[in-house]
Scaffold this motif. Structure first.
Motif, PDB file in Angstrom:
ATOM      1  N   ASP A  42      -1.864  -6.808  -3.659  1.00  0.00           N
ATOM      2  CA  ASP A  42      -2.516  -7.287  -2.440  1.00  0.00           C
ATOM      3  C   ASP A  42      -1.410  -7.610  -1.439  1.00  0.00           C
ATOM      4  OD1 ASP A  42      -3.793  -8.688  -0.432  1.00  0.00           O
ATOM      5  OD2 ASP A  42      -4.683 -10.179  -1.753  1.00  0.00           O
ATOM      6  N   PHE A  43      -1.381  -6.887  -0.340  1.00  0.00           N
ATOM      7  CA  PHE A  43      -0.352  -7.078   0.675  1.00  0.00           C
ATOM      8  C   PHE A  43      -0.762  -8.076   1.743  1.00  0.00           C
ATOM      9  CE2 PHE A  43       0.617  -3.106  -1.330  1.00  0.00           C
ATOM     10  CZ  PHE A  43       1.993  -3.123  -1.433  1.00  0.00           C
ATOM     11  N   GLY A  44      -1.997  -8.559   1.672  1.00  0.00           N
ATOM     12  CA  GLY A  44      -2.516  -9.500   2.654  1.00  0.00           C
ATOM     13  C   GLY A  44      -3.538  -8.838   3.554  1.00  0.00           C
ATOM     14  N   ALA A  45      -4.435  -9.652   4.098  1.00  0.00           N
ATOM     15  CA  ALA A  45      -5.442  -9.190   5.063  1.00  0.00           C
ATOM     16  C   ALA A  45      -6.307  -8.052   4.506  1.00  0.00           C
ATOM     17  CB  ALA A  45      -4.795  -8.788   6.375  1.00  0.00           C
ATOM     18  N   ARG A  50      -3.954   0.373  -3.434  1.00  0.00           N
ATOM     19  CA  ARG A  50      -4.784   1.580  -3.489  1.00  0.00           C
ATOM     20  C   ARG A  50      -5.018   2.140  -2.087  1.00  0.00           C
ATOM     21  NH1 ARG A  50     -10.078   2.544  -6.973  1.00  0.00           N
ATOM     22  NH2 ARG A  50      -8.725   1.638  -8.537  1.00  0.00           N
ATOM     23  N   GLU A  51      -5.245   1.267  -1.120  1.00  0.00           N
ATOM     24  CA  GLU A  51      -5.475   1.750   0.244  1.00  0.00           C
ATOM     25  C   GLU A  51      -4.209   2.377   0.816  1.00  0.00           C
ATOM     26  OE1 GLU A  51      -7.330   0.344   4.546  1.00  0.00           O
ATOM     27  OE2 GLU A  51      -7.106  -1.138   2.943  1.00  0.00           O
ATOM     28  N   ILE A  52      -3.070   1.758   0.560  1.00  0.00           N
ATOM     29  CA  ILE A  52      -1.815   2.340   1.038  1.00  0.00           C
ATOM     30  C   ILE A  52      -1.608   3.718   0.428  1.00  0.00           C
ATOM     31  CG2 ILE A  52       0.709   2.147   0.863  1.00  0.00           C
ATOM     32  CD1 ILE A  52       0.362  -0.870   1.348  1.00  0.00           C
ATOM     33  N   LEU A  53      -1.836   3.855  -0.863  1.00  0.00           N
ATOM     34  CA  LEU A  53      -1.678   5.162  -1.516  1.00  0.00           C
ATOM     35  C   LEU A  53      -2.688   6.176  -0.985  1.00  0.00           C
ATOM     36  CD1 LEU A  53      -0.915   4.003  -5.163  1.00  0.00           C
ATOM     37  CD2 LEU A  53       0.698   4.818  -3.416  1.00  0.00           C
ATOM     38  N   TRP A  54      -3.903   5.731  -0.711  1.00  0.00           N
ATOM     39  CA  TRP A  54      -4.923   6.597  -0.107  1.00  0.00           C
ATOM     40  C   TRP A  54      -4.432   7.113   1.241  1.00  0.00           C
ATOM     41  CZ3 TRP A  54      -9.889   8.256  -1.361  1.00  0.00           C
ATOM     42  CH2 TRP A  54     -10.652   8.761  -0.308  1.00  0.00           C
ATOM     43  N   LEU A  55      -3.933   6.202   2.070  1.00  0.00           N
ATOM     44  CA  LEU A  55      -3.442   6.596   3.390  1.00  0.00           C
ATOM     45  C   LEU A  55      -2.263   7.549   3.272  1.00  0.00           C
ATOM     46  CD1 LEU A  55      -3.807   3.153   5.132  1.00  0.00           C
ATOM     47  CD2 LEU A  55      -4.971   5.266   5.808  1.00  0.00           C
ATOM     48  N   ARG A  56      -1.401   7.302   2.323  1.00  0.00           N
ATOM     49  CA  ARG A  56      -0.249   8.187   2.125  1.00  0.00           C
ATOM     50  C   ARG A  56      -0.694   9.562   1.638  1.00  0.00           C
ATOM     51  NH1 ARG A  56       3.118   7.472  -3.018  1.00  0.00           N
ATOM     52  NH2 ARG A  56       1.354   8.705  -3.681  1.00  0.00           N
ATOM     53  N   ASP A  57      -1.546   9.582   0.621  1.00  0.00           N
ATOM     54  CA  ASP A  57      -1.906  10.840  -0.019  1.00  0.00           C
ATOM     55  C   ASP A  57      -2.950  11.657   0.732  1.00  0.00           C
ATOM     56  OD1 ASP A  57      -0.141  10.052  -1.999  1.00  0.00           O
ATOM     57  OD2 ASP A  57      -1.719   9.410  -3.382  1.00  0.00           O
ATOM     58  N   ARG A  58      -3.874  10.996   1.380  1.00  0.00           N
ATOM     59  CA  ARG A  58      -4.986  11.708   2.027  1.00  0.00           C
ATOM     60  C   ARG A  58      -4.870  11.803   3.534  1.00  0.00           C
ATOM     61  NH1 ARG A  58     -10.367  11.923  -1.182  1.00  0.00           N
ATOM     62  NH2 ARG A  58      -9.581  11.627  -3.284  1.00  0.00           N
ATOM     63  N   GLU A  59      -4.125  10.876   4.134  1.00  0.00           N
ATOM     64  CA  GLU A  59      -4.040  10.860   5.593  1.00  0.00           C
ATOM     65  C   GLU A  59      -2.612  10.992   6.096  1.00  0.00           C
ATOM     66  OE1 GLU A  59      -6.430   7.887   7.442  1.00  0.00           O
ATOM     67  OE2 GLU A  59      -8.059   8.141   6.007  1.00  0.00           O
ATOM     68  N   TRP A  60      -1.701  11.271   5.184  1.00  0.00           N
ATOM     69  CA  TRP A  60      -0.304  11.572   5.505  1.00  0.00           C
ATOM     70  C   TRP A  60       0.432  10.429   6.190  1.00  0.00           C
ATOM     71  CZ3 TRP A  60       1.476  15.831   3.195  1.00  0.00           C
ATOM     72  CH2 TRP A  60       0.516  16.767   2.782  1.00  0.00           C
ATOM     73  N   ALA A  61       0.024   9.196   5.973  1.00  0.00           N
ATOM     74  CA  ALA A  61       0.758   8.049   6.513  1.00  0.00           C
ATOM     75  C   ALA A  61       2.061   7.916   5.741  1.00  0.00           C
ATOM     76  CB  ALA A  61      -0.072   6.785   6.385  1.00  0.00           C
ATOM     77  N   ARG A  62       3.154   7.730   6.432  1.00  0.00           N
ATOM     78  CA  ARG A  62       4.449   7.668   5.771  1.00  0.00           C
ATOM     79  C   ARG A  62       5.211   6.369   6.018  1.00  0.00           C
ATOM     80  NH1 ARG A  62       2.522  10.706   2.845  1.00  0.00           N
ATOM     81  NH2 ARG A  62       2.932  12.903   2.659  1.00  0.00           N
ATOM     82  N   LEU A  90       6.711   1.098   0.528  1.00  0.00           N
ATOM     83  CA  LEU A  90       6.742   2.515   0.914  1.00  0.00           C
ATOM     84  C   LEU A  90       8.112   3.142   0.700  1.00  0.00           C
ATOM     85  CD1 LEU A  90       4.534   2.384   4.087  1.00  0.00           C
ATOM     86  CD2 LEU A  90       3.993   3.530   1.940  1.00  0.00           C
ATOM     87  N   GLY A  91       9.146   2.318   0.659  1.00  0.00           N
ATOM     88  CA  GLY A  91      10.488   2.822   0.431  1.00  0.00           C
ATOM     89  C   GLY A  91      10.854   2.939  -1.034  1.00  0.00           C
ATOM     90  N   THR A  92       9.961   2.483  -1.932  1.00  0.00           N
ATOM     91  CA  THR A  92      10.210   2.568  -3.356  1.00  0.00           C
ATOM     92  C   THR A  92      10.101   4.023  -3.783  1.00  0.00           C
ATOM     93  OG1 THR A  92       9.271   0.374  -3.632  1.00  0.00           O
ATOM     94  CG2 THR A  92       9.471   1.718  -5.619  1.00  0.00           C
TER      95      THR A  92
END
Length: 97
Positions: A42-45, A50-62, A90-92
């Protein structure tokens, strides 16, 4: 209401945010989650691993900036330390694409 019924750990604001951002894909994003802990860190708010990975994998957020300011607008609600944690995550190497 359907999303909250399937995932009772969501409060109304969290469910509304996910539906606003992801529409019917919110159910796919949450698939298999029985508790908030199932969504990873949980990163807050209500921003989870899971949402961060979703954004990275499905929406190309980097970048944290892309996730926090462009896609979710949660940069408005996270503390500087929480935002820095997203950046570090994200830098890991095993998390980066």
């Amino acid at each position: 209401a359907d999303l909250r019924a399937a995932h009772p750990f969501l409060d109304a604001a969290w469910a509304a945010r996910l539906v606003r951002l992801y529409g019917t894909e919110a159910a796919t994003l949450l698939a298999g989650a029985r508790t908030a802990a199932d969504l990873g860190e949980d990163f807050g708010a209500t921003l989870t691993e899971r949402e961060i990975l979703w954004l990275r994998d499905r929406e190309w957020a980097r970048t944290a900036e892309d996730i926090l300011w462009r896609r979710t607008k949660l940069g408005l609600r996270l503390t500087p330390a929480q935002a820095a944690r997203v950046e570090t995550y994200l830098g890991t190497p095993d998390k980066a694409a």
